[in-house]
Design a protein around this motif. Structure first.
Motif, PDB file in Angstrom:
ATOM      1  N   THR A  85       0.834  -1.201   0.000  1.00 57.59           N
ATOM      2  CA  THR A  85       0.000   0.000   0.000  1.00 57.59           C
ATOM      3  C   THR A  85       0.871   1.253   0.000  1.00 57.59           C
ATOM      4  OG1 THR A  85      -0.011   0.070   2.404  1.00 57.59           O
ATOM      5  CG2 THR A  85      -1.787  -1.164   1.350  1.00 57.59           C
ATOM      6  N   ASP A  86       0.256   2.405  -0.355  1.00 58.78           N
ATOM      7  CA  ASP A  86       0.980   3.671  -0.403  1.00 58.78           C
ATOM      8  C   ASP A  86       1.704   3.953   0.909  1.00 58.78           C
ATOM      9  OD1 ASP A  86      -0.415   3.663  -2.696  1.00 58.78           O
ATOM     10  OD2 ASP A  86      -1.235   5.700  -2.502  1.00 58.78           O
ATOM     11  N   GLU A  87       0.971   3.860   2.026  1.00 61.80           N
ATOM     12  CA  GLU A  87       1.556   4.233   3.317  1.00 61.80           C
ATOM     13  C   GLU A  87       2.735   3.332   3.675  1.00 61.80           C
ATOM     14  OE1 GLU A  87      -1.707   3.681   2.504  1.00 61.80           O
ATOM     15  OE2 GLU A  87      -2.835   3.775   4.384  1.00 61.80           O
ATOM     16  N   ASN A  88       2.510   1.994   3.549  1.00 59.81           N
ATOM     17  CA  ASN A  88       3.572   1.064   3.913  1.00 59.81           C
ATOM     18  C   ASN A  88       4.842   1.317   3.128  1.00 59.81           C
ATOM     19  OD1 ASN A  88       2.066  -0.258   5.801  1.00 59.81           O
ATOM     20  ND2 ASN A  88       1.419  -1.909   4.445  1.00 59.81           N
ATOM     21  N   LEU A  89       4.704   1.400   1.806  1.00 62.19           N
ATOM     22  CA  LEU A  89       5.888   1.555   0.959  1.00 62.19           C
ATOM     23  C   LEU A  89       6.571   2.887   1.217  1.00 62.19           C
ATOM     24  CD1 LEU A  89       4.569   0.062  -2.398  1.00 62.19           C
ATOM     25  CD2 LEU A  89       6.024  -1.031  -0.688  1.00 62.19           C
ATOM     26  N   THR A  90       5.774   3.929   1.389  1.00 59.26           N
ATOM     27  CA  THR A  90       6.328   5.253   1.643  1.00 59.26           C
ATOM     28  C   THR A  90       7.159   5.250   2.925  1.00 59.26           C
ATOM     29  OG1 THR A  90       4.461   6.252   0.537  1.00 59.26           O
ATOM     30  CG2 THR A  90       5.744   7.673   1.991  1.00 59.26           C
ATOM     31  N   THR A  99      10.395   7.388   0.853  1.00 62.31           N
ATOM     32  CA  THR A  99      10.171   8.064  -0.421  1.00 62.31           C
ATOM     33  C   THR A  99       8.675   8.015  -0.707  1.00 62.31           C
ATOM     34  OG1 THR A  99      12.264   7.181  -1.227  1.00 62.31           O
ATOM     35  CG2 THR A  99      10.739   7.986  -2.886  1.00 62.31           C
ATOM     36  N   PRO A 100       8.101   9.107  -1.156  1.00 61.58           N
ATOM     37  CA  PRO A 100       6.660   9.030  -1.463  1.00 61.58           C
ATOM     38  C   PRO A 100       6.401   8.054  -2.615  1.00 61.58           C
ATOM     39  CG  PRO A 100       7.552  11.212  -1.987  1.00 61.58           C
ATOM     40  CD  PRO A 100       8.650  10.444  -1.359  1.00 61.58           C
ATOM     41  N   ILE A 101       5.539   7.103  -2.387  1.00 59.83           N
ATOM     42  CA  ILE A 101       5.239   6.090  -3.390  1.00 59.83           C
ATOM     43  C   ILE A 101       3.724   5.970  -3.551  1.00 59.83           C
ATOM     44  CG2 ILE A 101       5.340   3.596  -3.886  1.00 59.83           C
ATOM     45  CD1 ILE A 101       8.049   3.536  -2.495  1.00 59.83           C
ATOM     46  N   PRO A 160      10.015  11.466  -9.785  1.00 61.69           N
ATOM     47  CA  PRO A 160      11.412  11.924  -9.836  1.00 61.69           C
ATOM     48  C   PRO A 160      11.658  13.100  -8.901  1.00 61.69           C
ATOM     49  CG  PRO A 160      10.547  11.587 -12.041  1.00 61.69           C
ATOM     50  CD  PRO A 160       9.401  11.418 -11.101  1.00 61.69           C
ATOM     51  N   GLY A 161      12.784  13.089  -8.218  1.00 64.80           N
ATOM     52  CA  GLY A 161      13.161  14.200  -7.362  1.00 64.80           C
ATOM     53  C   GLY A 161      12.442  14.247  -6.031  1.00 64.80           C
ATOM     54  N   SER A 162      11.584  13.276  -5.788  1.00 65.50           N
ATOM     55  CA  SER A 162      10.778  13.379  -4.574  1.00 65.50           C
ATOM     56  C   SER A 162      11.500  12.880  -3.330  1.00 65.50           C
ATOM     57  CB  SER A 162       9.479  12.607  -4.754  1.00 65.50           C
ATOM     58  OG  SER A 162       9.769  11.242  -4.963  1.00 65.50           O
ATOM     59  N   ALA A 163      12.526  12.031  -3.507  1.00 67.32           N
ATOM     60  CA  ALA A 163      13.172  11.450  -2.331  1.00 67.32           C
ATOM     61  C   ALA A 163      13.786  12.523  -1.439  1.00 67.32           C
ATOM     62  CB  ALA A 163      14.250  10.457  -2.758  1.00 67.32           C
ATOM     63  N   ALA A 212      13.124  15.804  -1.357  1.00 63.49           N
ATOM     64  CA  ALA A 212      12.084  16.668  -0.810  1.00 63.49           C
ATOM     65  C   ALA A 212      11.387  15.997   0.356  1.00 63.49           C
ATOM     66  CB  ALA A 212      11.062  16.992  -1.911  1.00 63.49           C
ATOM     67  N   PHE A 213      11.164  14.716   0.200  1.00 65.51           N
ATOM     68  CA  PHE A 213      10.465  13.981   1.250  1.00 65.51           C
ATOM     69  C   PHE A 213      11.302  13.946   2.513  1.00 65.51           C
ATOM     70  CE2 PHE A 213       7.278  11.148   2.722  1.00 65.51           C
ATOM     71  CZ  PHE A 213       7.910  10.276   3.574  1.00 65.51           C
ATOM     72  N   ASN A 214      12.630  13.756   2.326  1.00 66.23           N
ATOM     73  CA  ASN A 214      13.500  13.684   3.489  1.00 66.23           C
ATOM     74  C   ASN A 214      13.526  15.023   4.232  1.00 66.23           C
ATOM     75  OD1 ASN A 214      14.147  11.024   3.274  1.00 66.23           O
ATOM     76  ND2 ASN A 214      15.928  11.388   1.948  1.00 66.23           N
ATOM     77  N   ARG A 215      13.591  16.119   3.459  1.00 73.15           N
ATOM     78  CA  ARG A 215      13.579  17.434   4.103  1.00 73.15           C
ATOM     79  C   ARG A 215      12.291  17.618   4.864  1.00 73.15           C
ATOM     80  NH1 ARG A 215      16.169  19.402  -0.260  1.00 73.15           N
ATOM     81  NH2 ARG A 215      14.268  20.061  -1.335  1.00 73.15           N
ATOM     82  N   HIS A 216      11.201  17.218   4.206  1.00 70.34           N
ATOM     83  CA  HIS A 216       9.896  17.371   4.815  1.00 70.34           C
ATOM     84  C   HIS A 216       9.794  16.557   6.104  1.00 70.34           C
ATOM     85  CE1 HIS A 216       5.574  17.646   5.236  1.00 70.34           C
ATOM     86  NE2 HIS A 216       5.536  16.331   5.342  1.00 70.34           N
ATOM     87  N   SER A 217      10.243  15.294   6.042  1.00 73.73           N
ATOM     88  CA  SER A 217      10.016  14.422   7.188  1.00 73.73           C
ATOM     89  C   SER A 217      10.939  14.749   8.355  1.00 73.73           C
ATOM     90  CB  SER A 217      10.197  12.951   6.781  1.00 73.73           C
ATOM     91  OG  SER A 217      11.525  12.772   6.332  1.00 73.73           O
ATOM     92  N   THR A 218      12.060  15.470   8.077  1.00 72.31           N
ATOM     93  CA  THR A 218      12.893  15.867   9.215  1.00 72.31           C
ATOM     94  C   THR A 218      12.480  17.252   9.724  1.00 72.31           C
ATOM     95  OG1 THR A 218      14.540  16.667   7.657  1.00 72.31           O
ATOM     96  CG2 THR A 218      14.931  14.512   8.602  1.00 72.31           C
ATOM     97  N   GLY A 219      11.451  17.826   9.149  1.00 74.21           N
ATOM     98  CA  GLY A 219      10.876  19.039   9.670  1.00 74.21           C
ATOM     99  C   GLY A 219      11.541  20.319   9.202  1.00 74.21           C
ATOM    100  N   GLU A 220      12.278  20.288   8.081  1.00 78.47           N
ATOM    101  CA  GLU A 220      12.903  21.518   7.607  1.00 78.47           C
ATOM    102  C   GLU A 220      11.951  22.323   6.767  1.00 78.47           C
ATOM    103  OE1 GLU A 220      16.828  21.157   5.824  1.00 78.47           O
ATOM    104  OE2 GLU A 220      17.201  19.504   7.196  1.00 78.47           O
TER     105      GLU A 220
END
Lengths: 355, 271
Positions: B229-234, B239-241, B258-261, B263-271
């Motif tokens: 599922t989306d949540e599990n894989l993400t 990485t958003p999947i 593309p390019g989302s990995a 952005a996702f990392n920045r987002h998830s660490t709260g930057e």
């Protein structure tokens, strides 16, 4: 689909052909080399003597010539065939179990053990004889004992938790070899008188070797070869690495131990009678592999014949190249032939793999 | 269905350092399990433990109720076959000889490979489309051809369980599908397949069950539809999947942007 079967048959024929040719070459060489030496003996007379001794076995009236051919030359030729083939086979096995193309019968320290045993015997000036095979002197026996002790030390050091691992084995071999080399130097430095004999012995020679030396080496050679042939199929599997060997149901550690013992028996006995003869065990397997691939059964057979041939003719060179009956140590000849040849081989292999 | 492979509280690794921590899994007869997870998550270690090569630091692996360590090597290899990862290192040995090695568990100490063994080896080579170069040296084969030879070898072992460690990584799409079709067919005949697969979509297409590993722990385990599922894989891949249905088989397939990995990392660490 018939094409595939054809190729198989052609392949098989080719390796049988190759083995046959080299086997015939060994026999022919043995006869030719028996006729070759400082004392001029005709080929016909040589052949008569050999046929007489091999097929009738009756001790008739021995002439000087027939004694020279049978007792001096032919025994030495048989010994060179045995040692040459033994070292080549042992080299093939060591390169296989250590998965190291630079391994040879001397990597693992067994030969250093033999050399050390011989040095000690020479140092103490042992000249007594042993009841079995009297007349050999004690040096070969001391060498054989040294070889077996070194093998024991390598196995003990190299096995961890009951497993004989490849890396540990290489390290243990190198450590034992280095340590024994130091001990040999110690023996040499303690007694200047024996330095010359020790050095000469270690250089490797077949000078003055007789049927008794053949008798000494033969049982070790036969048992060692039998063990190696029994585990030759496993050698192919082992060359894929420990993990795959285990996944195919092989007890890699046990197989490695058997092969190590078999190859060391041959090496130890060879060094005990002839000293250290280098390059045969290193070069011959490489040469044969280049011609017929890495499968071990054909590789072992061809290596044995080629190794025997190489040492036989090297020894003929060693005993005839100097004037007035002086001899070169055959170890020097094989090294002089083998060194440049190995460079050539290395160059070709590298060119092939960089393509 | 009884468990064919039972893994209990398994910790395993290299030396004394565990890579797998306290893993328990039970794999039944006839399952096709995809082992998934990022690099270094312990997939290879788990497969090595299942083939009996890596001894557990703690816990146990048993096969049909018998501890794997108590099964003699040849018997074990007749029950579990392994296809290793492609390393680029190929021996100078004929392809047929390599496949014949799969018959090693069945030969006696002094007897060689029989005509029967040879027949089995050649038929496995036909199945994997390697028959035509049976007598070529493995050194002269391409990576894909060589891997197919190794798969033929595993088939020649006639084991009820086949383990694969990213065995199709060197193969093109057509060959990959061919191999997985072959595995699927074996699986349909009752063979248990456990495969570490890098390509999660391939796993979702073929496997009946997916096991996700991360840092040596099993973090997800279930049927494809339940866990893919989306949540599990993400969460697992950081990485958003997004998942969609495969147009033909309706198995879920994952899509990345593309390019989302980053952005996702920045987002998830709260930057």
């Amino acid at each position: 689909m018939t094409g595939t079967a054809d190729i198989a048959q052609r392949r098989f024929k080719r390796s049988v052909f190759f083995a046959g040719i080299t086997a015939v070459a060994c026999v022919v060489s043995a006869v030719l080399a028996s006729a070759y030496g400082p004392l001029d003996i005709s080929l016909q007379q040589t052949l008569d003597t050999l046929v007489h001794h091999i097929f009738t076995g009756i001790q008739g009236v021995e002439t000087t010539n027939s004694i020279v051919v049978w007792e001096i030359r032919f025994s030495r030729i048989i010994l060179s065939l045995l040692i040459g083939s033994g070292l080549a086979v042992a080299g093939t096995v060591f390169q296989g179990i250590l998965r190291n193309p630079l391994a040879d019968p001397f990597t693992i320290g067994v030969s250093s053990g033999a050399a050390f045993g011989a040095s000690v015997a020479i140092f103490f000036g042992f000249s007594g004889t042993v009841p079995y095979l009297a007349g050999l002197g004690i040096v070969p026996f001391a060498a054989l004992t040294g070889a077996l002790l070194a093998l024991g030390a390598v196995i003990t050091l190299g096995s961890m938790g009951g497993q004989l691992k490849r890396d540990a084995l290489v390290l243990a071999g190198v450590v034992v070899a280095t340590f024994l080399a130091a001990l040999i130097s110690l023996v040499k430095s303690l007694d200047e008188d024996s330095v010359a004999s020790i050095v000469f012995w270690i250089m490797g020679s077949l000078q003055g070797r007789t049927w008794q030396h053949v008798q000494l080496i033969l049982p070790w050679y036969a048992i060692g070869m039998a063990i190696i042939w029994r585990f030759s199929r496993e050698l192919d599997i082992l060359s894929l690495g420990e993990t795959q060997a285990q996944q195919l149901g092989m007890n890699a550690s046990r197989v490695r131990l058997w092969l190590l013992v078999g190859a060391s028996m041959i090496t130890g006995a060879s060094v005990a009678v002839s000293g250290v003869i280098g390059f045969v065990g290193l070069v011959v397997p490489h040469l044969v592999r280049l011609v017929q691939g890495g499968e071990h059964r054909p590789l072992l057979v061809s290596s044995a014949f080629i190794g025997g041939l190489l040492l036989l003719w090297s020894d003929v060179l060693a005993r005839t190249i100097l004037p007035e009956g002086a001899e070169l140590p055959v170890g020097v000849v094989t090294a002089l032939l083998g060194g440049p040849f190995f460079c050539l081989l290395l160059h070709r292999t590298m060119k092939r793999s960089s393509r | 269905m009884s468990a064919r492979i039972a893994i209990e509280n398994l910790s395993a690794g290299y030396g004394k350092t565990p890579v797998l921590h306290n893993v328990s899994l039970s794999i039944s007869k006839g399952e096709m399990v995809g082992l998934l997870g990022p690099n270094g998550s312990g997939k290879t270690t788990l497969l090595m433990s299942l083939s009996g090569v890596r001894k557990p630091l703690e816990g146990s692996v048993s096969l049909n109720g018998t501890n794997l360590l108590q099964i003699p090597p040849k018997k074990r290899a007749a029950q579990v076959a392994s296809v290793p990862q492609y390393t680029g290192e190929t021996p100078d040995i004929e392809a047929l000889s390599l496949v014949l090695m799969g018959r090693y568990p069945y030969i006696s100490a002094l007897g060689g490979y029989s005509d029967h063994d040879k027949k089995i080896a050649l038929s496995c080579m036909q199945e994997t489309a390697t028959y035509d170069f049976a007598y070529r040296s493995a050194r002269d084969l391409s990576g894909g051809e060589f891997q197919r030879v190794l798969i033929a070898r595993a088939l020649a072992q006639q084991a009820k369980t086949i383990l694969l460690d990213e065995a199709t990584s060197g193969l093109d799409i057509a060959r990959t599908i061919e191999i997985f079709d072959l595995l699927k067919q074996r699986h349909n005949n009752g063979t248990t397949v456990v495969a570490a697969i890098h390509d999660i979509n391939l796993a979702a297409l073929y496997c009946t069950r997916l096991v996700f590993l991360k840092q040596g722990h099993v973090i997800l385990d279930g049927t494809v539809d339940d866990v893919f599922t989306d949540e599990n894989l993400t969460t697992i891949y950081d990485t958003p999947i997004h998942t969609f249905k495969h147009p033909v088989t309706h198995a879920p397939q994952a899509f990345f942007t593309p390019g989302s990995a980053a952005a996702f990392n920045r987002h998830s660490t709260g930057e």
